[in-house]
Design an enzyme around this catalytic site. Sequence first.
Site, PDB file in Angstrom:
ATOM      1  CE  LYS A  10      -3.875   1.986   2.633  1.00 37.89           C
ATOM      2  NZ  LYS A  10      -4.773   1.760   3.793  1.00 37.89           N
ATOM      3  CG  ASP A  65     -14.418   1.051  -1.644  1.00 38.59           C
ATOM      4  OD1 ASP A  65     -15.496   1.629  -1.428  1.00 38.59           O
ATOM      5  OD2 ASP A  65     -13.317   1.582  -1.423  1.00 38.59           O
ATOM      6  CG  ASN A  66     -12.795   0.567   2.652  1.00 39.69           C
ATOM      7  OD1 ASN A  66     -11.864   0.126   1.993  1.00 39.69           O
ATOM      8  ND2 ASN A  66     -12.986   1.859   2.843  1.00 39.69           N
TER       9      ASN A  66
END
Length: 502
Positions: free
Chosen positions: A122, A264-265
Amino acid sequence: MSTAAPSPARTSTAIAGFENSFAAALAPLTTPWRGADVPDPTLLVVNHHLAEALGLDSADLCTDDGVAVLSGAASPADAVPVATAYAGHQFGGYAPLLGDGRALLIGELSDAEGRRWDLQLKGSGPTPFSRGGDGFAVVGPMLREYLVSEAMHALGIPTTRSLSVVATGRNVYRDGAEPGAVLARVAASHLRVGTFELAARHSDLLVPLADYAIARHYPALAELPASGPDNRYLAFLGAVVERQAALVAQWMLVGFVHGVMNTDNTTISGETIDYGPCAFLDAYDEDAVFSSIDHGGRYRLGNQPSALKWNLARFAETLLSLLSPVPDDAITAATSALTRFDESYDRHFRAGMAAKLGLTDPAVDRTLIDELLTLMQDHRADWTGTFRALAEELRGDPAPLDEVLARDVSAPWLARWRAALSGRGVPAGQIADEMDRVNPVYIPRNHLLEAALRAATAGDLAPFERLLDAVTHPFDRRTEWSDLAGPAPASFSAGFQTFCGT
């Protein structure tokens, strides 16, 4: 989704043993990519215990070649790094294409028990999904995710974990120049509700994605038929609903506010993911919002179960064509699965609160729980400290509880609580010890975490390492950590906000 990738990164054998099953099975949802060059990589922190669990040699990770892999500057020789594509509802608004805007899925590693784990970087630089962003991350937010995710793991809450943080030597510009960093994140997978939202628009992708997710996370369901009233996709929906209900109950039990509960989390595995604008409560407040971008309080503490259920409804919509060829039957089946969320959440929360209060019966009188929550809300009692203070109350020391709840307001509730405990026929000291095993002393208190991240950004990792040690031993009270147990001063909490870090 594929597009032309940049020239290949240099390869390294410092980390090996990768598989690439997701990219192989669902190539249209991935784009082969590579991390950006790293001017001056420096390893800030490495998780030796996690490395060992993954079959990695920590010594190899700390070499120049190992750090190059963990920063994205080099790729393992047997890996094919990809950026993954997904869609998502963000604060209720649909975005048809999001994807890994600053992350790379390096591949999958298997532990000694044969479980498969993603390794993702990330902050490794821009990808085709960066949407105008620079693709980088900075030291503070990456260390935040490292510490909070490891704290959640120590609390027994399903979560992605952190393998390392590497400073890149590159300045990244947010409000000003900040030192760049890359987090190596480990997850059961990075499949999200948003992955299904994208696949549902491509009929040839939905079945392979669902079958892949079932095989990876719910393998017992793979033997069920693909059609009919008891098909595996309906069972899959029910299993995800159950895991997510259990997860959000665990968040509520430790006073964790996620802050950005977009689809999306929301993971298919049932793990917590994305620790950008998250925070832990000091004073109990159902309306607590810490995220600077949650202007309407959509993801406030008390709304987290409802927000999660809304996300699961979006997941159910993606599966309708797999549940039944008859639309009305598919909707009925999906609705039935979703209606079980409330019961499941309440069951998990009630059982958790019973344990926190020393009551072994999960059918504890909900009124007793609700009355305590009202007391804590009305008097801004410290969430974490109150439950440890209740254990001290049973040991005969009233002072800790009197510090968080005045005796004149707590006495009636305490009498009812003690009456409930008496039915167990267990010594008070034994019950107090049981409570201490589920109620932490140390959480990532916001003021302590912010101070540690400021120091780390300036080059001093000692406060971060000390706080990390405490929150990864959350139930073990130690004299040397006494200053890490209390809430923030009111002057700090009044204006505290968290940020996404992008």
